[in-house]
Motif scaffolding. Structure first.
Motif, mmCIF file in Angstrom:
data_model
loop_
_atom_site.group_PDB
_atom_site.id
_atom_site.type_symbol
_atom_site.label_atom_id
_atom_site.label_comp_id
_atom_site.label_asym_id
_atom_site.label_seq_id
_atom_site.Cartn_x
_atom_site.Cartn_y
_atom_site.Cartn_z
ATOM 1 N N ASN A 199 7.961 3.906 -0.564
ATOM 2 C CA ASN A 199 8.149 2.903 -1.629
ATOM 3 C C ASN A 199 7.051 1.833 -1.665
ATOM 4 O O ASN A 199 7.319 0.634 -1.605
ATOM 5 N N LYS A 200 5.816 2.291 -1.818
ATOM 6 C CA LYS A 200 4.675 1.368 -1.872
ATOM 7 C C LYS A 200 4.441 0.839 -3.286
ATOM 8 O O LYS A 200 4.840 1.461 -4.276
ATOM 9 N N ASP A 201 3.752 -0.281 -3.344
ATOM 10 C CA ASP A 201 3.387 -0.866 -4.643
ATOM 11 C C ASP A 201 2.138 -0.220 -5.232
ATOM 12 O O ASP A 201 1.827 -0.426 -6.401
ATOM 13 N N ASP A 202 1.396 0.515 -4.389
ATOM 14 C CA ASP A 202 0.160 1.148 -4.858
ATOM 15 C C ASP A 202 0.127 2.627 -4.465
ATOM 16 O O ASP A 202 -0.792 3.090 -3.802
ATOM 17 N N THR A 203 1.141 3.360 -4.877
ATOM 18 C CA THR A 203 1.185 4.809 -4.611
ATOM 19 C C THR A 203 -0.064 5.474 -5.186
ATOM 20 O O THR A 203 -0.743 6.247 -4.518
ATOM 21 N N PHE A 204 -0.358 5.178 -6.457
ATOM 22 C CA PHE A 204 -1.597 5.616 -7.103
ATOM 23 C C PHE A 204 -2.286 4.391 -7.697
ATOM 24 O O PHE A 204 -1.614 3.415 -8.063
ATOM 25 N N ALA A 205 -3.620 4.451 -7.798
ATOM 26 C CA ALA A 205 -4.359 3.341 -8.412
ATOM 27 C C ALA A 205 -5.657 3.856 -9.028
ATOM 28 O O ALA A 205 -6.288 4.777 -8.501
ATOM 29 N N SER A 206 -6.041 3.266 -10.147
ATOM 30 C CA SER A 206 -7.334 3.573 -10.765
ATOM 31 C C SER A 206 -7.871 2.310 -11.418
ATOM 32 O O SER A 206 -7.109 1.396 -11.739
ATOM 33 N N LYS A 207 -9.177 2.282 -11.622
ATOM 34 C CA LYS A 207 -9.785 1.085 -12.192
ATOM 35 C C LYS A 207 -9.745 1.133 -13.716
ATOM 36 O O LYS A 207 -10.189 2.102 -14.332
ATOM 37 N N VAL A 208 -9.197 0.084 -14.297
ATOM 38 C CA VAL A 208 -9.128 -0.041 -15.750
ATOM 39 C C VAL A 208 -9.731 -1.397 -16.124
ATOM 40 O O VAL A 208 -9.255 -2.438 -15.682
ATOM 41 N N LYS A 209 -10.838 -1.352 -16.896
ATOM 42 C CA LYS A 209 -11.544 -2.568 -17.312
ATOM 43 C C LYS A 209 -11.875 -3.476 -16.120
ATOM 44 O O LYS A 209 -11.654 -4.690 -16.149
ATOM 45 N N GLY A 210 -12.374 -2.856 -15.062
ATOM 46 C CA GLY A 210 -12.857 -3.615 -13.904
ATOM 47 C C GLY A 210 -11.803 -4.033 -12.902
ATOM 48 O O GLY A 210 -12.131 -4.617 -11.864
ATOM 49 N N GLU A 211 -10.536 -3.735 -13.179
ATOM 50 C CA GLU A 211 -9.449 -4.114 -12.260
ATOM 51 C C GLU A 211 -8.666 -2.872 -11.832
ATOM 52 O O GLU A 211 -8.499 -1.936 -12.606
ATOM 53 N N TRP A 212 -8.178 -2.899 -10.583
ATOM 54 C CA TRP A 212 -7.381 -1.771 -10.097
ATOM 55 C C TRP A 212 -5.972 -1.848 -10.679
ATOM 56 O O TRP A 212 -5.252 -2.801 -10.449
ATOM 57 N N LYS A 213 -5.613 -0.838 -11.460
ATOM 58 C CA LYS A 213 -4.248 -0.728 -11.997
ATOM 59 C C LYS A 213 -3.439 0.104 -11.006
ATOM 60 O O LYS A 213 -3.759 1.263 -10.754
ATOM 61 N N LYS A 214 -2.392 -0.514 -10.454
ATOM 62 C CA LYS A 214 -1.609 0.138 -9.409
ATOM 63 C C LYS A 214 -0.246 0.574 -9.947
ATOM 64 O O LYS A 214 0.372 -0.134 -10.736
ATOM 65 N N TYR A 215 0.189 1.724 -9.455
ATOM 66 C CA TYR A 215 1.499 2.246 -9.827
ATOM 67 C C TYR A 215 2.368 2.317 -8.574
ATOM 68 O O TYR A 215 1.985 2.954 -7.586
ATOM 69 N N SER A 216 3.519 1.667 -8.626
ATOM 70 C CA SER A 216 4.443 1.697 -7.492
ATOM 71 C C SER A 216 5.134 3.060 -7.427
ATOM 72 O O SER A 216 5.089 3.850 -8.378
ATOM 73 N N ALA A 217 5.809 3.318 -6.313
ATOM 74 C CA ALA A 217 6.523 4.588 -6.133
ATOM 75 C C ALA A 217 7.557 4.797 -7.239
ATOM 76 O O ALA A 217 7.656 5.890 -7.823
ATOM 77 N N THR A 218 8.317 3.742 -7.554
ATOM 78 C CA THR A 218 9.349 3.874 -8.591
ATOM 79 C C THR A 218 8.729 4.101 -9.969
ATOM 80 O O THR A 218 9.253 4.874 -10.778
ATOM 81 N N GLU A 219 7.579 3.463 -10.234
ATOM 82 C CA GLU A 219 6.887 3.668 -11.517
ATOM 83 C C GLU A 219 6.389 5.099 -11.626
ATOM 84 O O GLU A 219 6.496 5.726 -12.684
ATOM 85 N N TYR A 223 -1.584 15.848 -1.867
ATOM 86 C CA TYR A 223 -0.200 16.122 -1.464
ATOM 87 C C TYR A 223 0.056 15.665 -0.023
ATOM 88 O O TYR A 223 1.125 15.144 0.299
ATOM 89 N N VAL A 224 -0.950 15.882 0.851
ATOM 90 C CA VAL A 224 -0.811 15.430 2.242
ATOM 91 C C VAL A 224 -0.731 13.901 2.290
ATOM 92 O O VAL A 224 0.062 13.328 3.041
ATOM 93 N N TYR A 225 -1.558 13.232 1.466
ATOM 94 C CA TYR A 225 -1.484 11.766 1.388
ATOM 95 C C TYR A 225 -0.078 11.339 0.961
ATOM 96 O O TYR A 225 0.502 10.398 1.514
ATOM 97 N N MET A 226 0.465 12.027 -0.042
ATOM 98 C CA MET A 226 1.816 11.709 -0.510
ATOM 99 C C MET A 226 2.834 11.918 0.611
ATOM 100 O O MET A 226 3.778 11.132 0.767
ATOM 101 N N TYR A 227 2.651 12.965 1.397
ATOM 102 C CA TYR A 227 3.567 13.251 2.507
ATOM 103 C C TYR A 227 3.607 12.072 3.481
ATOM 104 O O TYR A 227 4.677 11.652 3.928
ATOM 105 N N TYR A 228 2.444 11.542 3.811
ATOM 106 C CA TYR A 228 2.364 10.440 4.776
ATOM 107 C C TYR A 228 2.611 9.068 4.140
ATOM 108 O O TYR A 228 2.674 8.069 4.847
ATOM 109 N N GLY A 229 2.697 9.025 2.809
ATOM 110 C CA GLY A 229 2.862 7.735 2.138
ATOM 111 C C GLY A 229 1.565 6.962 2.023
ATOM 112 O O GLY A 229 1.563 5.730 1.848
ATOM 113 N N VAL A 230 0.440 7.667 2.073
ATOM 114 C CA VAL A 230 -0.879 7.043 1.931
ATOM 115 C C VAL A 230 -1.127 6.700 0.458
ATOM 116 O O VAL A 230 -0.845 7.506 -0.429
#
Length: 590
Positions: A22-42, A236-243
């Motif tokens: 349940n991390k706040d930054d499960t996935f992240a990408s840069k949008v307009k110069g800032e990292w847009k983060k997606y939490s686990a629930t998102e 997938y391995v990153y997801m397994y470890y919660g990275v």
């Protein structure tokens, strides 16, 4: 052999690992110069919305959905949404030809296509202009020419996610998860059929074998194409470890993104490590006086390092000083937090392994194929040998055939080639052994070592067999050499076509008062040709006489994917290169 009995399908990673951390930054990408983060629930909510949107479009189990995009969270949202319905993802490289797109769309019977941007959309529209069966094309970037992928999310508003459950329940571990078309070095692409169990078992092997020991506090930078199973299984391995997975903006921004994200892990290919090393050495040449002496003292010290050996008190004392004065800057350039770099897809030069380990940048070299989901063997940081590709995963068997070919058996071996039973029977024998086409051996009885590709070995007129990859990797050790292909089938001796590392060559010309014009002109300069001949001769000293490159020709431009001379995974397309430079090659023997 299961690392987690609750994970039998890839999308089971979402509730059992991603949501559990349940991390706040499960996935992240840069949008307009800032990292847009997606939490686990998102992430889970968006994936479910994608599934609902696809259901509304009539997507059913086993339908084929194409995905052509750079690495970004949307890639994962679509593929996981597709998985939950039992549909089959068909990922493709953004760099392949329109003809290849058309062939794959037809062969796989693709129903929907997702593309990242306007440029790729144009290629897809041309490829599909004469096809029937494509029911919709969606883009990740907004454009007037196609529907935006968020239409799937909009159509799911107010819907009950419970309606996805029967679809998920119907997906069995042995069901087809993905069709990955391997470009190969010859012929039409073949669709490799990988199941949920294929990939889950590969995750299990990596986790149980402790080949990638990570934790939920870690971050990963992802930049290798997700359409290749190497990066995809790593994610997938990153997801397994919660990275947390941060996606690089592009291949050009990797250096900046590393400093920004400060990841603990990333996967790469040797070519990129070679470029990093060459840039570092080029900067070393720009130094002067004591700084330059210290740099090359540290470099030469690092090139002798073996992390699995006791190097002695005097060496260790020097290395400690080198790490503080020189190598600490290397670590900082990669973000300063690297725990492990996974290197695969091609052979890593032993010198690179030694010097990066000396700099406290651990590289775990591995080996695998698309057909094996992909990892067959991988280095364990506490137990490996430089020049080998690690130990075999605990849930796989590997044997070396009489002709030296590596054969693999186990749960991560593909189901077969799509619509190609003859090719499948040729690759997987009656006893279930997959024949890799690679030649190898076991060093010290347990560390796998790759020596060449079975189909690439050639015979000289003297009857001697030459393994070109080994010699090419030796040639590329030189700072002045960027690419090389060794030729000589049926000839008296091997020769090579060499593409110089032009930045390093420019620096060398400057130091030797040679006027540098452009690549086309400088490779004709006799002093430059003599220097490259000297470099090659020196590199051949410890190569068997019959394998030594005796003649070289310099080329003014790189072999590229766009020119058709490299596969999307940067392997040489030897037949095409031979044909393109036929006269030059023949000239070396006339």
């Amino acid at each position: 052999m299961k690392s987690n009995p609750n994970i039998t399908r890839v999308f089971d990673l979402l509730p059992n690992c991603v949501l559990a951390v349940n991390k706040d930054d499960t996935f992240a990408s840069k949008v307009k110069g800032e990292w847009k983060k997606y939490s686990a629930t998102e992430v889970i909510e968006i994936v479910n919305q994608v599934s609902i949107g696809l259901i509304k479009l009539g997507v059913k189990k086993d339908d084929k959905i194409a995905l052509i995009s750079n690495n970004r969270p949307e890639w994962n949202f679509i593929e996981l949404g597709v998985q939950q319905l039992g549909a089959v993802l068909v990922p493709m490289y953004p760099t392949i030809t329109i003809e290849d797109y058309r062939y794959i769309f037809t062969d796989a019977e693709v129903k929907l296509v997702f593309v990242s941007d306007k440029a790729l959309l144009a290629k897809v529209l041309e490829a599909t202009s004469v096809l029937t069966g494509i029911e919709g094309i969606y883009t990740f970037d907004k454009t007037k020419e196609a529907k935006h992928w968020t239409e799937l999310l909009d159509s799911s508003k107010g819907e009950d996610f419970a309606q996805i459950e029967p679809f998920k329940a119907a997906v069995q571990p042995d069901d087809l998860l993905t069709l990955i078309y391997t470009s190969g070095t010859t012929g039409k692409p073949k669709g490799v059929m990988l199941t949920h169990d294929n990939i889950v078992s590969n995750i299990d092997g990596l986790v149980i074998g402790k080949h990638l020991e990570l934790c939920s506090d870690d971050k990963a930078l992802s930049f290798l194409p997700l359409c290749h199973i190497y990066e995809r299984t790593d994610v997938y391995v990153y997801m397994y470890y919660g990275v947390s997975v941060y996606y690089a903006e592009s291949m050009e921004t990797i250096a900046d993104n590393l400093k920004d994200v400060k990841p603990q892990v990333f996967a790469t290919v040797p070519r990129l490590l070679e470029k990093v090393y060459d840039k570092i050495v080029a900067k070393g040449y720009e130094l002067s006086g004591i700084k330059k002496q210290l740099f090359f003292w540290a470099l030469n010290l690092g090139l002798k390092y073996d992390p699995m050996k006791d190097m002695g008190w005097w060496y260790d004392t020097q290395l400690k000083i080198a790490r503080k004065l020189i190598f600490s800057k290397w670590k900082e350039a990669l973000g300063g937090n690297i725990k492990i770099i996974a290197s695969g897809s091609a052979a890593l030069q032993a010198r690179l392994s030694r010097v990066f380990w000396a700099a406290e940048i651990p590289i775990a070299e591995g080996y695998g194929l698309t057909e094996t989901s992909p990892v067959v063997s991988s280095s364990i940081l506490s137990d490996f040998r430089v020049g080998c590709v690690g130990t075999v995963l605990p849930n796989l068997q590997v044997k070396i055939a009489e002709d030296g070919e590596i054969c693999v058996k186990g749960p991560s071996v593909m189901k077969g080639y799509y619509k190609k039973p003859e090719a499948t029977a040729e690759a997987i024998d009656a006893d279930g052994w997959f024949h890799t086409g690679d030649i190898g051996e076991f060093f010290e009885g347990r560390y796998l070592k790759i020596t060449d590709r079975k189909k690439e070995i050639f015979k000289t007129s003297g009857g001697k067999y030459v393994a070109p990859q080994v010699i090419e990797n030796k040639l590329k050790e030189a700072v002045l050499i960027e690419q090389a292909i060794v030729v000589g089938e049926g000839q008296k001796f091997p020769s090579a076509l060499i593409v110089p590392e032009f930045n390093a060559l420019k620096e060398w010309c400057s130091r030797n008062e040679i006027s540098y014009t452009n690549p086309e002109q400088i490779i004709k300069n006799q002093k430059v040709k003599d220097k490259l001949d000297e470099v090659v001769k020196d590199l051949m000293k410890n190569i068997a006489q019959y394998e030594q490159v005796k003649k070289v020709e310099l080329l003014p431009k790189l072999f590229t994917i766009e020119s058709g001379e490299l596969t999307p995974t940067l392997k040489l397309k030897r037949k095409i290169i031979h044909n393109n430079y036929k006269n030059l090659i023949e000239g070396m023997y006339n």
